[in-house]
Design an enzyme around this catalytic site. Structure first.
Site, PDB file in Angstrom:
ATOM      1  N   ARG A  35       0.849  -1.187   0.000  1.00 47.96           N
ATOM      2  CA  ARG A  35       0.000   0.000   0.000  1.00 47.96           C
ATOM      3  C   ARG A  35       0.885   1.239   0.000  1.00 47.96           C
ATOM      4  NH1 ARG A  35      -4.168  -1.698   4.877  1.00 47.96           N
ATOM      5  NH2 ARG A  35      -5.055  -3.552   3.884  1.00 47.96           N
ATOM      6  N   ASP A  37       0.785   5.543   0.670  1.00 47.76           N
ATOM      7  CA  ASP A  37       0.005   6.649   1.204  1.00 47.76           C
ATOM      8  C   ASP A  37      -0.270   7.685   0.127  1.00 47.76           C
ATOM      9  OD1 ASP A  37       0.036   5.622   3.808  1.00 47.76           O
ATOM     10  OD2 ASP A  37       1.948   6.589   4.266  1.00 47.76           O
ATOM     11  N   ARG A 183       9.440   6.635   5.482  1.00 45.44           N
ATOM     12  CA  ARG A 183       9.426   8.089   5.645  1.00 45.44           C
ATOM     13  C   ARG A 183       9.976   8.504   7.012  1.00 45.44           C
ATOM     14  NH1 ARG A 183       3.413   9.630   4.503  1.00 45.44           N
ATOM     15  NH2 ARG A 183       4.171  11.633   5.325  1.00 45.44           N
TER      16      ARG A 183
END
Length: 234
Positions: A35, A37, A183
Site C-alpha cells: 500500500r 500513502d 518516511r
C-alpha cells in the site's frame, strides 16, 4: 489518496477496479504488493486481479489503460499467473527509493516528486546512521500510530544513501515495511545530514522503541515504490 480504496477520495485501487469492471463487466478486487500513502508514487507496483472473462493479457492491458484515463495510472505489463500466485502474499521483497533535492532554489518540474531540503546535507553521516538501522529490529519508533501490523519487528535488508549532485537517493528494501517506516527513517537521516542529530541519536531512537522519540517524518512527495520481487523471477 494512495493505493487503497477510500470513501473520501480517489485511489489507485478504485481507478483500476473501475477500469476492470468497464472491460469485463465483473466487480472484483485488485490486490497489490503493498500500500502507498497519499502523495507516494508507484514506479513498479505489482498487482493481480481474478477475472472470468477470456481475454489475452495484452488486450486486457490495453483495454484497462484506455478506460483508466485521465487518472495518472497506467498498466505497464500484464500476464497470466498461476492460481496460487498473490501480489501481496507471494512477494518476498519490496523496494523503495526516497528522493531529496538538496538546494535552495525551488523545485520546478520535480515539484511533488521530491523533498526539497535547502540546508546542506552530509550524506556520509546519513549513510553511517542508515547502517545502524539495517538488520532485524523492533521499529516501533519508526512506525505510525495507525499501523495495523501485528508486530513492529522487521528485517531491513538495505538502507543506503547516495548523492548525485544536488540529489540524494535513499534506497530501502525488506520483505515488508511498517506504515510510515521508510518516511520516518528518512526524516531522521535528514536530521543527521543537517547536523541536528548524530548517527548515535538515530540508534538511540531505534532502541527506545517509542514513537515519541521520532525526530521527523519525511513528506510523502519524495517516496517511490520501485520494485516487488517474487520467487523464481531471477
Amino acid at each position: 489518496m494512495g493505493w487503497q480504496r477510500q470513501s473520501h477520495g480517489p485511489s489507485v485501487q478504485q481507478a483500476l477496479e473501475d477500469a476492470v469492471h468497464a472491460v469485463t463487466a465483473e466487480r472484483t478486487a485488485v490486490h497489490a504488493a503493498g500500500r502507498t500513502d497519499a502523495g507516494v508514487h508507484g514506479l513498479a507496483m505489482r498487482a493481480h486481479v481474478d477475472i472470468g472473462k477470456d481475454i489475452a493479457p495484452f488486450r486486457l492491458m490495453e483495454a484497462i489503460n484506455a478506460r483508466i484515463r485521465p487518472n495518472p495510472v497506467a498498466v505497464l505489463d500484464c500476464m497470466t499467473v498461476p492460481d496460487d500466485w498473490h501480489a501481496r502474499f507471494s512477494c518476498i521483497r519490496r523496494s523503495y527509493e526516497y528522493r531529496i533535492v538538496n538546494r535552495r532554489a525551488p523545485l520546478t518540474h520535480e515539484a511533488g516528486q521530491a523533498w526539497q531540503v535547502p540546508q546542506p546535507l552530509d550524506e556520509g553521516a546519513m549513510a553511517d546512521a542508515a547502517a545502524r538501522l539495517v538488520g532485524r529490529h523492533d521499529f516501533t519508533t519508526f512506525r505510525s500510530v495507525h499501523c495495523q501490523a501485528d508486530s513492529p519487528v522487521r528485517t531491513l535488508d538495505l538502507l543506503s544513501v547516495e548523492r548525485e549532485g544536488a540529489r540524494l537517493y535513499i534506497r530501502a528494501a525488506a520483505r515488508s515495511f511498517l506504515h510510515h517506516q521508510v518516511r520516518s527513517m528518512v526524516g531522521c537521516l535528514a536530521l543527521v545530514g543537517m547536523g541536528r542529530w548524530s548517527p548515535d541519536d538515530v540508534e538511540a531512537a531505534l532502541n527506545a522503541r517509542d514513537r515519541a522519540q521520532l525526530g521527523l517524518n519525511a513528506p510523502s512527495d519524495g517516496l517511490f515504490f520501485v520494485a516487488a520481487d517474487y520467487p523464481d523471477e531471477g
